[in-house]
Design a protein around this motif. Structure first.
Motif, PDB file in Angstrom:
ATOM      1  N   GLU A 141       3.493   8.139  12.753  1.00  0.00           N
ATOM      2  CA  GLU A 141       4.038   6.860  13.183  1.00  0.00           C
ATOM      3  C   GLU A 141       3.451   6.534  14.542  1.00  0.00           C
ATOM      4  O   GLU A 141       3.595   7.304  15.494  1.00  0.00           O
ATOM      5  CB  GLU A 141       5.567   6.938  13.258  1.00  0.00           C
ATOM      6  CG  GLU A 141       6.199   5.599  13.603  1.00  0.00           C
ATOM      7  CD  GLU A 141       7.715   5.647  13.583  1.00  0.00           C
ATOM      8  OE1 GLU A 141       8.285   6.413  12.793  1.00  0.00           O
ATOM      9  OE2 GLU A 141       8.311   4.936  14.397  1.00  0.00           O
ATOM     10  N   ARG A 177      11.408  -0.309   3.456  1.00  0.00           N
ATOM     11  CA  ARG A 177      10.325  -1.091   2.859  1.00  0.00           C
ATOM     12  C   ARG A 177       9.446  -0.199   2.003  1.00  0.00           C
ATOM     13  O   ARG A 177       9.159   0.936   2.375  1.00  0.00           O
ATOM     14  CB  ARG A 177       9.447  -1.726   3.940  1.00  0.00           C
ATOM     15  CG  ARG A 177      10.152  -2.729   4.811  1.00  0.00           C
ATOM     16  CD  ARG A 177       9.211  -3.290   5.846  1.00  0.00           C
ATOM     17  NE  ARG A 177       8.811  -2.207   6.760  1.00  0.00           N
ATOM     18  CZ  ARG A 177       7.870  -2.305   7.662  1.00  0.00           C
ATOM     19  NH1 ARG A 177       7.189  -3.414   7.787  1.00  0.00           N
ATOM     20  NH2 ARG A 177       7.579  -1.307   8.460  1.00  0.00           N
ATOM     21  N   ASP A 212       3.183   3.307  17.306  1.00  0.00           N
ATOM     22  CA  ASP A 212       3.704   1.993  17.688  1.00  0.00           C
ATOM     23  C   ASP A 212       4.648   1.423  16.635  1.00  0.00           C
ATOM     24  O   ASP A 212       4.607   0.231  16.314  1.00  0.00           O
ATOM     25  CB  ASP A 212       2.557   1.011  17.959  1.00  0.00           C
ATOM     26  CG  ASP A 212       1.658   1.465  19.094  1.00  0.00           C
ATOM     27  OD1 ASP A 212       2.165   2.151  20.008  1.00  0.00           O
ATOM     28  OD2 ASP A 212       0.452   1.151  19.053  1.00  0.00           O
ATOM     29  N   VAL A 272       1.332  -0.055   5.828  1.00  0.00           N
ATOM     30  CA  VAL A 272       2.044  -1.294   5.511  1.00  0.00           C
ATOM     31  C   VAL A 272       1.063  -2.391   5.105  1.00  0.00           C
ATOM     32  O   VAL A 272       1.215  -3.023   4.072  1.00  0.00           O
ATOM     33  CB  VAL A 272       2.902  -1.754   6.705  1.00  0.00           C
ATOM     34  CG1 VAL A 272       3.533  -3.104   6.429  1.00  0.00           C
ATOM     35  CG2 VAL A 272       3.967  -0.711   7.010  1.00  0.00           C
ATOM     36  N   ASN A 273       0.007  -2.604   5.913  1.00  0.00           N
ATOM     37  CA  ASN A 273      -0.905  -3.714   5.618  1.00  0.00           C
ATOM     38  C   ASN A 273      -2.284  -3.261   5.160  1.00  0.00           C
ATOM     39  O   ASN A 273      -3.122  -4.088   4.838  1.00  0.00           O
ATOM     40  CB  ASN A 273      -1.024  -4.637   6.835  1.00  0.00           C
ATOM     41  CG  ASN A 273      -1.502  -3.904   8.068  1.00  0.00           C
ATOM     42  OD1 ASN A 273      -2.191  -2.897   7.978  1.00  0.00           O
ATOM     43  ND2 ASN A 273      -1.128  -4.405   9.233  1.00  0.00           N
ATOM     44  N   GLU A 312       4.692   1.850  13.393  1.00  0.00           N
ATOM     45  CA  GLU A 312       4.095   1.611  12.070  1.00  0.00           C
ATOM     46  C   GLU A 312       3.608   2.943  11.490  1.00  0.00           C
ATOM     47  O   GLU A 312       3.094   3.791  12.222  1.00  0.00           O
ATOM     48  CB  GLU A 312       2.901   0.647  12.173  1.00  0.00           C
ATOM     49  CG  GLU A 312       3.278  -0.758  12.572  1.00  0.00           C
ATOM     50  CD  GLU A 312       3.947  -1.522  11.442  1.00  0.00           C
ATOM     51  OE1 GLU A 312       3.557  -1.346  10.284  1.00  0.00           O
ATOM     52  OE2 GLU A 312       4.880  -2.301  11.740  1.00  0.00           O
ATOM     53  N   ASN A 318      -3.339   1.857   8.071  1.00  0.00           N
ATOM     54  CA  ASN A 318      -1.962   1.398   8.229  1.00  0.00           C
ATOM     55  C   ASN A 318      -1.342   1.329   6.835  1.00  0.00           C
ATOM     56  O   ASN A 318      -1.867   0.660   5.957  1.00  0.00           O
ATOM     57  CB  ASN A 318      -1.938   0.023   8.903  1.00  0.00           C
ATOM     58  CG  ASN A 318      -0.547  -0.470   9.175  1.00  0.00           C
ATOM     59  OD1 ASN A 318       0.326  -0.402   8.312  1.00  0.00           O
ATOM     60  ND2 ASN A 318      -0.336  -0.971  10.375  1.00  0.00           N
ATOM     61  N   GLN A 331      -1.526  -2.136  -0.393  1.00  0.00           N
ATOM     62  CA  GLN A 331      -0.703  -0.979  -0.086  1.00  0.00           C
ATOM     63  C   GLN A 331      -1.125   0.252  -0.891  1.00  0.00           C
ATOM     64  O   GLN A 331      -0.975   1.365  -0.439  1.00  0.00           O
ATOM     65  CB  GLN A 331       0.770  -1.287  -0.341  1.00  0.00           C
ATOM     66  CG  GLN A 331       1.344  -2.280   0.644  1.00  0.00           C
ATOM     67  CD  GLN A 331       2.739  -2.721   0.264  1.00  0.00           C
ATOM     68  OE1 GLN A 331       3.064  -2.837  -0.910  1.00  0.00           O
ATOM     69  NE2 GLN A 331       3.560  -2.960   1.260  1.00  0.00           N
ATOM     70  N   TYR A 342       1.044   5.386   9.582  1.00  0.00           N
ATOM     71  CA  TYR A 342      -0.390   5.497   9.337  1.00  0.00           C
ATOM     72  C   TYR A 342      -0.667   6.794   8.590  1.00  0.00           C
ATOM     73  O   TYR A 342       0.067   7.775   8.746  1.00  0.00           O
ATOM     74  CB  TYR A 342      -1.179   5.518  10.656  1.00  0.00           C
ATOM     75  CG  TYR A 342      -1.212   4.190  11.351  1.00  0.00           C
ATOM     76  CD1 TYR A 342      -2.267   3.317  11.150  1.00  0.00           C
ATOM     77  CD2 TYR A 342      -0.188   3.808  12.210  1.00  0.00           C
ATOM     78  CE1 TYR A 342      -2.294   2.083  11.796  1.00  0.00           C
ATOM     79  CE2 TYR A 342      -0.203   2.579  12.848  1.00  0.00           C
ATOM     80  CZ  TYR A 342      -1.265   1.727  12.636  1.00  0.00           C
ATOM     81  OH  TYR A 342      -1.301   0.512  13.257  1.00  0.00           O
ATOM     82  N   ILE A 369       5.996   0.997   0.851  1.00  0.00           N
ATOM     83  CA  ILE A 369       4.697   0.925   1.527  1.00  0.00           C
ATOM     84  C   ILE A 369       3.579   1.595   0.743  1.00  0.00           C
ATOM     85  O   ILE A 369       2.422   1.512   1.147  1.00  0.00           O
ATOM     86  CB  ILE A 369       4.759   1.539   2.939  1.00  0.00           C
ATOM     87  CG1 ILE A 369       5.182   2.998   2.867  1.00  0.00           C
ATOM     88  CG2 ILE A 369       5.677   0.742   3.823  1.00  0.00           C
ATOM     89  CD1 ILE A 369       5.001   3.739   4.167  1.00  0.00           C
TER      90      ILE A 369
END
Length: 187
Positions: free
Chosen positions: A14, A119, A16, A45-46, A18, A43, A97, A20, A121
């Motif tokens: 993790e 969420r 910041d 998430v995106n 988010e 990442n 994702q 990874y 991911i």
């Protein structure tokens, strides 16, 4: 907490706020100074990728991820539909994702869905999967091209290097962590 020396391919961190995952990792120790840990991260998430170099005294927070057993049902455009094996709830996960995991996913496959702060991911695949070869060039005894492997196309569309004796229609076992051939499966 992880130290820089704990970094390896597949480690989830993790940064910041988010999550990874480390996709590539190299270690170097220059003559003077601290060891360097070069990583390529995605990442979760995106799907964005970036390169970053860390020193041996850097520390990282472990990504707090939950896993849920689900089954991959089908794809609908850029969305991939999964069903919870216990309550039959369906969720969708985007192509971004899933990333390279799509190379190994077939219908009705059991996977672990990754959740981060509620969420969805991504997924965690089994370490190996059995996939059928749908296209392979024939190989004849005596071929002396100097290569001891050849490319074949799997049912997912993924192209992989295999030994010359693998033929079209064979079922092979593939390592999902490295994307490499493991063995031919007897049916």
């Amino acid at each position: 907490m992880y130290n820089a020396s704990d970094l390896k391919k597949g480690l989830k961190l993790e940064i910041d706020g988010e999550p990874y995952v480390v996709t590539e990792f190299t270690f170097s120790k220059p003559g003077k100074g601290q060891a360097l840990y070069r990583t390529k991260m995605r990442n979760m998430v995106n799907g964005n990728m970036f390169d970053r170099t860390y020193r041996s005294n850097d520390k990282f927070k472990k990504a707090e991820l939950l896993e849920r057993a689900m089954q991959f049902l089908y794809s609908q455009g850029d969305e991939y539909i999964f069903m919870d094996n216990q309550n039959y709830e369906q969720i969708s996960v985007s192509r971004e994702q899933l990333g390279d995991d799509l190379n190994f996913m077939i219908d009705n496959m059991d996977v672990q869905i990754l959740l981060f702060q509620g969420r969805t991911i991504g997924v965690t695949l089994p370490n190996s999967v059995n996939l059928r070869v749908i296209q392979a060039d024939p190989w004849a005894k005596g071929d002396t091209t100097g290569n001891d492997s050849k490319p074949v196309t799997l049912e997912t569309g993924f192209v992989i290097q295999v030994p010359p004796f693998v033929n079209q229609g064979d079922l092979i076992q593939v390592d999902t962590r490295t994307g490499s051939y493991m063995t031919r499966v007897k049916e």
